[in-house]
Design an enzyme around this catalytic site. Structure first.
Site, short mmCIF file in Angstrom:
data_model
loop_
_atom_site.label_atom_id
_atom_site.label_comp_id
_atom_site.label_asym_id
_atom_site.label_seq_id
_atom_site.Cartn_x
_atom_site.Cartn_y
_atom_site.Cartn_z
N GLY A 10 0.84 -1.20 0.00
CA GLY A 10 0.00 0.00 0.00
C GLY A 10 0.87 1.25 0.00
O GLY A 10 2.05 1.20 -0.34
N ALA A 12 2.23 3.03 2.35
CA ALA A 12 3.43 3.03 3.19
C ALA A 12 4.53 2.18 2.55
O ALA A 12 5.69 2.59 2.50
CB ALA A 12 3.11 2.50 4.59
N SER A 38 -4.62 -2.05 -2.54
CA SER A 38 -4.53 -1.90 -1.08
C SER A 38 -5.54 -0.90 -0.54
O SER A 38 -6.15 -0.13 -1.26
CB SER A 38 -3.14 -1.43 -0.70
OG SER A 38 -3.12 -0.02 -0.66
N HIS A 239 -15.30 5.48 12.86
CA HIS A 239 -15.63 6.61 11.98
C HIS A 239 -17.10 6.93 12.14
O HIS A 239 -17.94 6.04 12.08
CB HIS A 239 -15.31 6.28 10.52
CG HIS A 239 -15.23 7.49 9.66
ND1 HIS A 239 -16.34 8.22 9.31
CD2 HIS A 239 -14.17 8.14 9.12
CE1 HIS A 239 -15.95 9.26 8.58
NE2 HIS A 239 -14.64 9.24 8.46
N ARG A 255 -18.55 16.46 6.12
CA ARG A 255 -18.85 17.39 7.21
C ARG A 255 -17.94 18.62 7.11
O ARG A 255 -18.37 19.73 7.38
CB ARG A 255 -18.69 16.69 8.56
CG ARG A 255 -19.90 15.81 8.89
CD ARG A 255 -19.63 14.93 10.11
NE ARG A 255 -18.70 13.85 9.77
CZ ARG A 255 -17.65 13.49 10.48
NH1 ARG A 255 -17.37 14.12 11.58
NH2 ARG A 255 -16.86 12.51 10.07
N LEU A 373 -6.33 12.16 13.97
CA LEU A 373 -7.00 13.23 13.23
C LEU A 373 -7.19 12.82 11.78
O LEU A 373 -6.29 12.22 11.18
CB LEU A 373 -6.13 14.49 13.23
CG LEU A 373 -6.19 15.44 14.41
CD1 LEU A 373 -5.37 16.68 14.08
CD2 LEU A 373 -7.60 15.84 14.73
#
Lengths: 536, 243
Positions: A10, A12, A38, A239, A255, A373
């Site tokens: 993926g 990373a 991924s 989430h 949002r 975050l």
């Protein structure tokens, strides 16, 4: 012998591969799927970097927001490094061609990148590419890997790390064993250093997660078995807005762009831009009182929705039969991100296994603490992915090039062989569902010690029952049934680690909220670390 | 409801009975594997149309299993022009290799001042999830397995259009052989793309760019008349005929 073996392909893994290659190392990336399959592709909202393109912003504010959201459980030096590296990392992504959304400005380079609001952020800080940010970063990384001639071996499922000096403080990674999914053969890959980039364990919550099927923490389980340390396993981010029936993610940017949360009486009940843990709990409280909860983006209008959130509109229509420009979107909070994982030091080297590094969701680099975050995970995989790749290539410079013997491979061959002969009287698929439900119910958004202890007992009972489970497909090649069983075993191995850490933490902090202990307690301002020890 | 799925072991289609109700095909496949037949093999990932793993053919048309609503009598088969590894699972290596063949990456970075309009120029093309649906639908592969194919050409176009690309010519030069001119512009790729990408248009645009960079349609070059062709292509004045 290759210098750097990267496990997981993926964001990373690919960032690590490119950085290691740049540093002059020979690199091989092994993954259980194809690189662009991924979970990075599912990241939607954006990637934080204090560029200040839209409004005033500073790295110091990014650090401050991240630390605040982490509720005292992050390592401020690591946060400083990640946030400080962010502008440089965006610059690197810009240089390889990531198609970011743009502003209309008279500036150059990364100053033209559009930035949006995310929860818990004091400025519009998330660089994005519509709501396909992860997809577009991942694919550009992959294109660049092809350009740089990075070697891939696809469809290789990680079985175990190979370590020299097993379960001693000086043990060193020497490579890993894999099951070649196509042939069914066990293969040993020797390497001077290893980077784990294997993703999180959100799929323990099978059926109650935004994660893909394969997010079962295979790499984290392999590190645990090899004697490496895990930490903060109790911290799982829920989430707030997944589609109610399919658990498909609706990005926080909905949002951030001005979407409201409404209960079935049409009332707003929380500031939608608070950090995810608070918003998820507020939604959960509404649902506990029997009220349905909706995301409302109707007031944004169809044109703006198609401009900013085209993927969300499509997914709502497809999976929920709802047109977000005219109707309310039914939502519920589900497991989304695992903050905990492989315990690493300042160089991202795994505590307990020298020469083994970890980056991305599988690692706990202590940048997210008790609550991540939005926009910091794409930052972590790219900034720390590169950092892990650099450090792994440095380690490879002086690491021994004497390959490990084949004892791990032989053990794994025997283990796989036994699965083909083992009688299976119970279906692990049933248990996979049960485990997901159990976790959502008892190791979920709001926890209590009675339910956590029940969950632990049930999980231990499942581990006992695992001996009666097995594979009913006996094909050697392309055996998806076998891979899913191995993935389930990873999830089941990690499940008690999550629960026992949750039991031990008698307080509430970030994503971990416990009835009876609703406040933060300074005595628990620490990381719970777990590691297997050699029996003496 | 009953659906029929290709099984590679027997090289036949096998019928499976599903509970009534509108569900994505992927959920149906998972249901079959978990409860009816654990040997049924397919690939899946995100469930949300973005990982590119689960494309199959339904009644001869490419679909993402996670976004197609299954209907009674549907016939499910693996992608075309990919070696079948088992049942619905295919080997994508050859198809993926077209990206390398087409050198579909940023050749030479130059800093640029990009605007919202620049973003729009390649927004759709960069939605590609590499599901291989277009590759499977492309009839050119039946006659030319070396063809670059729709997704690689779309990706080539995406980089040539990028304001940061300092050497678009290099990509254009690379895609002349088994590339832009081998496409028949049939539009099958565009019809099946789950992300609404239009590779046919991208290839058309690449042809224009190719001409600008001094390339020509090789099928014209091999025709017998040595003078410029003023349109028409297939018919026209042959200077050697009958004189």
């Amino acid at each position: 012998m290759i210098d750097v073996l990267i496990i997981g392909s993926g964001g990373a893994g690919l960032s690590a591969a490119l950085a290691a290659k740049e540093a002059g190392a020979s690199v091989l990336v092994a993954g259980k799927m194809y690189p662009t399959n991924s979970q990075t592709s599912m990241a939607q909202g954006g990637m934080n970097a204090a560029l200040g393109n839209v409004e005033e912003d500073h790295i110091a504010l990014h650090i401050q927001d991240t630390v605040k959201s982490a509720h005292g459980l992050c390592d401020e030096d690591m946060v400083r490094q990640m946030c400080g590296d962010a502008p440089r990392t965006v610059e690197w992504l810009e240089s390889i061609g990531v198609p970011f959304s743009r502003l209309n400005s008279d500036t150059q380079g990364i100053k033209t990148i559009a930035q949006r609001q995310m929860g818990g952020a004091s400025a519009k800080r998330a660089c994005y590419a519509q709501d396909y940010t992860g997809l577009k970063i991942l694919h550009t990384l992959y294109d660049t890997c092809l350009k740089e001639g990075i070697k891939f071996i696809d469809e290789h499922y990680l079985l175990n790390l190979i370590v020299d000096g097993g379960l001693t403080p000086d043990q060193t990674a020497k490579g890993a064993t894999f099951l070649n999914i196509r042939t069914g053969r066990v293969r040993q890959i020797d390497a001077k250093s290893v980077v784990m980039a294997t993703g999180g364990y959100g799929s323990i919550y099978h059926g109650f997660t935004t994660n893909m099927y394969g997010a079962t923490g295979d790499g984290i389980a392999a590190v645990l078995r090899a004697g490496g340390a895990l930490s903060d396993m109790e911290f799982i981010q829920f989430h707030p807005t997944a589609l109610k029936h399919s658990c498909i993610l609706i990005s926080e940017s909905a949002r951030g762009e001005g979407g409201y949360l409404l209960n079935e009486d049409g009332e707003r009940f929380i500031d939608e831009l608070k950090p995810r843990d608070e918003v998820a709990r507020a939604i959960f409280a509404q649902m506990k009182e029997g009220r349905r909860v909706f995301l409302d983006v109707r007031h944004l209008g169809e044109k703006k929705l198609m401009e900013l959130l085209p993927q969300e509109v499509e997914l709502c229509k497809m999976h929920e039969h709802v047109d977000p420009s005219r109707e309310l979107i039914p939502i519920k909070p589900v497991a989304h991100y695992s903050m905990g994982g492989i315990d690493v030091d300042y160089a991202l080297e795994v505590n307990g296994i020298k020469g083994c590094f970890a980056a991305g969701e599988c690692s706990n680099a202590k940048v997210h603490g008790a609550n991540r975050l939005g926009g910091n995970s794409l930052l972590e995989i790219t900034a720390f992915g590169r950092f892990a790749g650099e450090n792994a290539s440095k380690h490879a410079l002086y690491a021994s090039s004497k390959p490990a013997d084949d004892s791990q491979r032989k053990r794994d061959e025997a283990e796989i062989e036994s699965l083909f002969t083992q009688e299976s009287s119970e279906s692990f698929y049933t248990y996979r569902e049960m485990l997901g439900e159990l976790f959502y119910e008892k190791v979920g958004i709001v926890r209590n010690n009675v339910q956590l202890n029940e969950a632990l007992e049930e999980v231990i009972a499942m581990q006992v029952a695992q001996k009666r489970m097995g594979i009913s497909d006996k094909s050697r090649s392309n055996n998806q049934n076998l891979i899913e069983f191995l993935e389930f075993k990873s999830a089941l191995l990690l499940a008690p680690a999550v629960i026992s850490a949750a039991i031990a933490r008698d307080e509430s902090r970030g994503a971990h909220y416990k009835i009876g202990f609703e406040e933060e307690n300074d005595a628990f301002k620490k990381h719970l670390v777990m590691q297997w020890k050699k029996e003496v | 409801m009953q659906i029929s799925i290709f099984r590679s072991e027997t090289n036949t289609h096998q019928n499976y009975r599903l509970p009534a109700g509108e569900i994505p095909l992927l959920s149906a496949l998972v249901y079959i594997k978990e409860t009816l037949d654990a040997t049924l093999t397919f690939s899946a990932g995100c469930r949300a149309s973005v990982c590119g793993t689960c494309a199959v053919r339904v009644n001869g048309r490419e679909e993402l299993a996670c976004s197609y609503k299954v209907k009674p009598g549907d016939v499910i088969e693996p992608l075309q022009y990919h070696p079948v590894l088992r049942d619905l699972k295919v080997d994508k290596e050859r198809a993926m290799a077209t990206l390398k063949q087409g050198t579909t990456w940023l050749q030479e970075f130059r800093e640029a001042s990009l605007s919202h309009q620049d973003e729009k120029r390649t927004e759709k093309q960069t939605d590609c999830i590499l599901c291989d649906a277009c590759y499977s639908a492309c009839p050119v592969f039946a006659v030319n397995p070396e063809f670059l194919g729709p997704f690689a050409l779309t990706r080539a176009f995406r980089y040539t259009e990028d304001g940061r690309e300092g050497d678009a010519k290099s990509i254009i030069d690379t895609i002349q052989t088994n590339g832009v001119w081998d496409c028949t512009l049939c539009g099958e790729c565009t019809a099946v793309c789950p992300k609404g990408i239009d590779p046919k248009m991208d290839i058309t645009m690449l042809r224009g760019e190719s001409v600008k960079h001094g390339h020509a349609d090789p099928s014209f070059a091999t025709q017998s008349f040595g003078t410029p062709d003023f349109g028409g292509g297939g018919f026209g004045f042959d200077p050697n005929a009958g004189f």
